[in-house]
Design a protein around this motif. Structure first.
Motif, PDB file in Angstrom:
ATOM      1  N   LYS A  68      18.276   4.864   4.156  1.00  0.00           N
ATOM      2  CA  LYS A  68      17.531   3.210   3.565  1.00  0.00           C
ATOM      3  C   LYS A  68      16.627   3.430   2.626  1.00  0.00           C
ATOM      4  O   LYS A  68      15.754   3.289   2.268  1.00  0.00           O
ATOM      5  N   LEU A  69      17.325   4.199   1.611  1.00  0.00           N
ATOM      6  CA  LEU A  69      16.222   4.763   0.884  1.00  0.00           C
ATOM      7  C   LEU A  69      15.730   3.449  -0.243  1.00  0.00           C
ATOM      8  O   LEU A  69      14.900   3.841  -0.510  1.00  0.00           O
ATOM      9  N   ASP A  70      16.493   2.602  -0.487  1.00  0.00           N
ATOM     10  CA  ASP A  70      16.240   1.772  -1.074  1.00  0.00           C
ATOM     11  C   ASP A  70      14.819   0.619  -0.487  1.00  0.00           C
ATOM     12  O   ASP A  70      14.583  -0.063  -1.460  1.00  0.00           O
ATOM     13  N   ALA A  71      15.070   0.617   0.760  1.00  0.00           N
ATOM     14  CA  ALA A  71      13.809  -0.584   1.589  1.00  0.00           C
ATOM     15  C   ALA A  71      12.811   0.615   1.105  1.00  0.00           C
ATOM     16  O   ALA A  71      11.641   0.493   0.931  1.00  0.00           O
ATOM     17  N   ASN A  72      12.863   2.461   2.145  1.00  0.00           N
ATOM     18  CA  ASN A  72      11.964   2.873   1.256  1.00  0.00           C
ATOM     19  C   ASN A  72      11.440   3.120  -0.237  1.00  0.00           C
ATOM     20  O   ASN A  72       9.859   3.173  -0.009  1.00  0.00           O
ATOM     21  N   LEU A  73      12.348   2.777  -1.371  1.00  0.00           N
ATOM     22  CA  LEU A  73      11.628   3.044  -2.786  1.00  0.00           C
ATOM     23  C   LEU A  73      10.790   1.697  -2.818  1.00  0.00           C
ATOM     24  O   LEU A  73      10.020   1.669  -3.574  1.00  0.00           O
ATOM     25  N   GLU A  74      11.112   0.318  -2.749  1.00  0.00           N
ATOM     26  CA  GLU A  74      10.702  -0.369  -2.703  1.00  0.00           C
ATOM     27  C   GLU A  74       9.238  -1.056  -2.135  1.00  0.00           C
ATOM     28  O   GLU A  74       8.520  -1.549  -2.567  1.00  0.00           O
ATOM     29  N   LEU A  75       9.396  -0.055  -0.724  1.00  0.00           N
ATOM     30  CA  LEU A  75       8.574  -0.224   0.046  1.00  0.00           C
ATOM     31  C   LEU A  75       7.101   0.786  -0.347  1.00  0.00           C
ATOM     32  O   LEU A  75       5.796   1.001  -0.626  1.00  0.00           O
ATOM     33  N   PHE A  76       8.061   1.708  -0.506  1.00  0.00           N
ATOM     34  CA  PHE A  76       6.895   2.281  -2.065  1.00  0.00           C
ATOM     35  C   PHE A  76       6.149   1.773  -2.588  1.00  0.00           C
ATOM     36  O   PHE A  76       4.579   1.914  -3.168  1.00  0.00           O
ATOM     37  N   GLU A  77       7.099   1.528  -3.353  1.00  0.00           N
ATOM     38  CA  GLU A  77       6.308   0.334  -5.295  1.00  0.00           C
ATOM     39  C   GLU A  77       5.486  -0.294  -5.010  1.00  0.00           C
ATOM     40  O   GLU A  77       4.240  -0.222  -5.289  1.00  0.00           O
ATOM     41  N   LYS A  78       5.911  -1.604  -3.636  1.00  0.00           N
ATOM     42  CA  LYS A  78       4.838  -2.127  -3.272  1.00  0.00           C
ATOM     43  C   LYS A  78       3.317  -1.640  -3.231  1.00  0.00           C
ATOM     44  O   LYS A  78       2.220  -1.897  -3.310  1.00  0.00           O
ATOM     45  N   ASN A  79       3.299  -0.247  -2.056  1.00  0.00           N
ATOM     46  CA  ASN A  79       1.570   0.136  -1.540  1.00  0.00           C
ATOM     47  C   ASN A  79       1.159   0.795  -2.132  1.00  0.00           C
ATOM     48  O   ASN A  79      -0.097   0.764  -2.096  1.00  0.00           O
ATOM     49  N   ALA A  80       2.267   1.400  -3.235  1.00  0.00           N
ATOM     50  CA  ALA A  80       1.257   2.534  -3.860  1.00  0.00           C
ATOM     51  C   ALA A  80       0.628   1.392  -5.635  1.00  0.00           C
ATOM     52  O   ALA A  80      -0.974   1.657  -5.356  1.00  0.00           O
ATOM     53  N   THR A  81       1.337  -0.342  -5.802  1.00  0.00           N
ATOM     54  CA  THR A  81       0.527  -0.224  -6.631  1.00  0.00           C
ATOM     55  C   THR A  81      -0.453  -1.237  -6.184  1.00  0.00           C
ATOM     56  O   THR A  81      -1.469  -1.451  -6.722  1.00  0.00           O
ATOM     57  N   GLN A  82       0.113  -2.064  -4.687  1.00  0.00           N
ATOM     58  CA  GLN A  82      -1.679  -2.338  -4.152  1.00  0.00           C
ATOM     59  C   GLN A  82      -2.252  -0.999  -4.375  1.00  0.00           C
ATOM     60  O   GLN A  82      -3.708  -1.352  -3.823  1.00  0.00           O
ATOM     61  N   ASN A  83      -2.456  -0.090  -4.400  1.00  0.00           N
ATOM     62  CA  ASN A  83      -3.422   1.249  -4.159  1.00  0.00           C
ATOM     63  C   ASN A  83      -4.034   1.764  -5.483  1.00  0.00           C
ATOM     64  O   ASN A  83      -4.662   2.824  -5.443  1.00  0.00           O
ATOM     65  N   GLY A  84      -3.011   1.064  -6.505  1.00  0.00           N
ATOM     66  CA  GLY A  84      -4.117   1.117  -7.669  1.00  0.00           C
ATOM     67  C   GLY A  84      -3.582   1.783  -8.690  1.00  0.00           C
ATOM     68  O   GLY A  84      -3.475   2.752  -9.446  1.00  0.00           O
ATOM     69  N   ASN A 274      -2.515  22.001  -0.671  1.00  0.00           N
ATOM     70  CA  ASN A 274      -1.844  20.227   0.159  1.00  0.00           C
ATOM     71  C   ASN A 274      -2.513  19.075  -0.416  1.00  0.00           C
ATOM     72  O   ASN A 274      -3.713  19.039  -0.172  1.00  0.00           O
ATOM     73  N   ASN A 275      -2.179  18.437  -1.024  1.00  0.00           N
ATOM     74  CA  ASN A 275      -2.827  17.584  -2.016  1.00  0.00           C
ATOM     75  C   ASN A 275      -2.507  16.296  -1.910  1.00  0.00           C
ATOM     76  O   ASN A 275      -0.764  16.096  -2.187  1.00  0.00           O
ATOM     77  N   ILE A 276      -3.183  14.781  -1.281  1.00  0.00           N
ATOM     78  CA  ILE A 276      -2.387  14.044  -0.928  1.00  0.00           C
ATOM     79  C   ILE A 276      -3.345  12.949  -1.752  1.00  0.00           C
ATOM     80  O   ILE A 276      -4.639  12.951  -2.047  1.00  0.00           O
ATOM     81  N   ILE A 277      -2.790  12.571  -3.317  1.00  0.00           N
ATOM     82  CA  ILE A 277      -2.775  11.403  -3.864  1.00  0.00           C
ATOM     83  C   ILE A 277      -2.570  10.799  -3.614  1.00  0.00           C
ATOM     84  O   ILE A 277      -1.311   9.551  -3.625  1.00  0.00           O
ATOM     85  N   THR A 278      -3.617   9.425  -2.931  1.00  0.00           N
ATOM     86  CA  THR A 278      -3.077   7.907  -2.167  1.00  0.00           C
ATOM     87  C   THR A 278      -3.536   6.921  -3.455  1.00  0.00           C
ATOM     88  O   THR A 278      -3.081   5.736  -3.283  1.00  0.00           O
ATOM     89  N   SER A 279      -4.690   7.479  -4.836  1.00  0.00           N
ATOM     90  CA  SER A 279      -4.968   6.262  -5.418  1.00  0.00           C
ATOM     91  C   SER A 279      -5.661   6.789  -6.365  1.00  0.00           C
ATOM     92  O   SER A 279      -6.040   8.028  -6.323  1.00  0.00           O
ATOM     93  N   PRO A 280      -6.105   5.574  -7.903  1.00  0.00           N
ATOM     94  CA  PRO A 280      -6.837   6.786  -8.380  1.00  0.00           C
ATOM     95  C   PRO A 280      -8.283   6.077  -8.115  1.00  0.00           C
ATOM     96  O   PRO A 280      -8.452   6.640  -7.236  1.00  0.00           O
ATOM     97  N   ARG A 281      -9.104   7.612  -8.781  1.00  0.00           N
ATOM     98  CA  ARG A 281     -10.397   7.197  -8.700  1.00  0.00           C
ATOM     99  C   ARG A 281     -11.062   6.440  -8.522  1.00  0.00           C
ATOM    100  O   ARG A 281     -10.983   4.841  -8.777  1.00  0.00           O
ATOM    101  N   LYS A 282     -11.305   5.859  -7.222  1.00  0.00           N
ATOM    102  CA  LYS A 282     -12.118   4.712  -7.159  1.00  0.00           C
ATOM    103  C   LYS A 282     -13.881   4.387  -7.242  1.00  0.00           C
ATOM    104  O   LYS A 282     -14.576   5.884  -7.282  1.00  0.00           O
TER     105      LYS A 282
END
Ligand code: SF4
Length: 483
Positions: A68-84, A274-282
């Motif tokens: 399901k990589l195609d769906a995962n990629l689209e979902l990733f793009e959508k959520n990452a964009t929402q995160n800034g 372990n670095n988990i990056i969810t967004s730019p600096r808020k």
């Protein structure tokens, strides 16, 4: 065979000779591999109740995510964009390089601070920047050593594993004007001092990605040195290059894969950072980059995904265990593999990423012993895939690999394979050939160094003793002839 293929073969043989004749390199590699293998085995035996079940689970997870990589990629793009986060798509190495270069120009940046990233090696990012008059500064200790040596990595996890501490001490002394040292702590302190000044000056940091989490729009980076963290947080802009196969649906899947990664790579339960990056600096946060960009890199991965066999190589989590256990890799090192990716996984993915016509000789490096397939934490059947790729090379595979054209095919190899197939499928011919080898094979021991097809093979090996006496074989031969 075309002239290009001939040049490639020459370059390949020279790299092997250079590895085999370099006693220091072989001894460094042997010691390092021995330590990595021992640590892995000890950890698996003492810390895991059922390693094999975990491996199978990881394989299934990866395959589920690839399906399901195609769906995962689209979902990733959508959520990452929402995160800034700004998400970019790059079809190939040129697009990825140009994209980052444009970003640097737009921000008036001419130097980038790099954490360890095999994807950046894959796209030849440092060379590309150099050609534009820009600069990349490595912060990973291994990569820094290689940058000072002007060499590509030899290993996907420990890029300068072929150098020992004495050699590194001399290098730092010569290139960084540091005092001559050989203690690991002192060498680390020299590298730290050298890099610290870079960290404060730089505006853009570049890293790879270990896992990209689709339903969170986040990326997960693991490392042992802490320098990677500096290049992702200390600069104003962070750019991460992510091969599309790194995208998984959720943290649960990533956590299972991560549980296998460090033990397989270096025999550690987990990595130090372990670095988990969810967004730019808020707003209100004291640190972190003001901008985060993620480049989703295809570079022929979609093509791999389409093939019913080769797609399995996209499960790779880049742990390097197959290299650490390969009886060929520890004799010649990584430079003989003609690409960024050495060892068994390199033999499988390099032809698919860079083209069979650019890498086909590396397929000869495998002895098909199968150790790599046994130790792979996501159960990629590496030896089987290498055998499949050999079929592609002689024009008999499913022809899904890029760069498969007649120029990659050796007429001699094809006719030898045909002769062998003809003989092996006829009991009469097979028995005759075996009788002949048994009777006259002993001569090959003496003649091999003068026979073109055998002379390279016996240069570093003893010709095997062929069993069967002349008399016994001749009578058997007569039996075959007159039967
Ligand atoms: S193929 Fe398997 S063993 Fe080799 S680097 Fe990838 S995950 Fe690790």
């Amino acid at each position: 065979m075309s002239a290009t293929q001939q040049n490639l073969k020459t370059q390949f043989h020279e790299a092997i000779e250079s590895g085999l004749n370099n006693k220091q390199l072989r001894s460094n590699l042997l010691n390092a591999m021995d330590t990595l293998r021992t640590n892995r085995k000890k950890l698996i035996n003492t810390r895991f109740l059922d390693w094999n079940t975990l491996k199978t689970k990881a394989k299934e997870l990866k395959q589920k995510n690839l399906r399901k990589l195609d769906a995962n990629l689209e979902l990733f793009e959508k959520n990452a964009t929402q995160n800034g986060i700004k998400v970019h798509w790059a079809n190939n190495a040129d697009e990825a390089n140009e994209l980052i270069y444009d970003l640097m120009r737009e921000k008036n940046i001419t130097k980038v601070l790099k954490g360890k990233s095999m994807a950046s090696e894959e796209i030849g990012f440092n060379h590309f920047l150099e050609s534009k008059g820009f600069e990349a500064i490595e912060t990973d200790l291994g990569e820094l050593i290689l940058q000072l040596l002007h060499e590509p990595p030899v290993h996907i996890v420990v890029p300068a594993i072929h150098k020992n501490r004495y050699e590194i001490g001399e290098l730092f002394h010569k290139k960084l004007n540091a005092p001559l040292e050989n203690e690991p702590q002192k060498l680390n302190a020299i590298a730290q001092k050298h890099m610290r000044k870079e960290f404060v000056e730089f505006k853009m940091g570049l890293s790879g990605v270990n896992f990209a989490i689709a339903n969170e729009g986040a990326i997960w980076l693991i490392e042992n040195e802490g320098n990677g963290r500096m290049s992702t947080t200390a600069c104003d802009i962070h750019v991460a290059i992510c091969g599309i196969e790194k995208v998984v649906e959720n943290f649960e899947d990533a956590a299972i894969l991560n549980a296998l990664l460090a033990p397989s790579a270096v025999g550690q339960p987990i990595t130090c950072y372990n670095n988990i990056i969810t967004s730019p600096r808020k707003e209100g946060e004291l640190d972190g980059p003001k901008e985060v960009h993620i480049v989703l890199l295809d570079n022929n991965r979609s093509n791999m995904l389409r093939d019913s066999h080769y797609y399995r190589s996209m499960s790779c989590i880049r742990c390097g265990s197959c290299l650490n256990h390969c009886p060929v890799y520890d004799k010649i090192g990584g430079h003989a593999y003609l690409s960024t990716y050495p060892g068994p996984i390199g033999e499988v993915i390099s032809p698919q990423i860079f083209g069979l016509n650019r890498t086909s000789p590396v397929l000869d490096l495998c002895s098909l012993c199968g150790r790599c397939s046994e130790v792979c934490p996501v159960e990629i059947p590496l030896a089987e895939l290498i055998r499949d790729l050999r079929s592609e090379r002689v024009g008999q595979g499913r022809k899904n690999v890029i760069g498969t054209d007649p120029s990659t095919q050796s007429v001699a190899e094809i006719s030898q394979m045909r002769m062998f197939a003809d003989m092996a499928t006829s009991p009469r011919k097979w028995r005759f050939a075996m009788a002949l080898v048994g009777s006259l094979g002993f001569l090959a021991r003496y003649l091999a160094p003068y026979i073109p097809l055998l002379k390279n093979w016996v240069r570093y090996r003893e010709f095997p003793q062929i069993s069967g006496g002349l008399h016994a074989k001749v009578s058997k031969m007569q039996g075959v002839i007159y039967e």
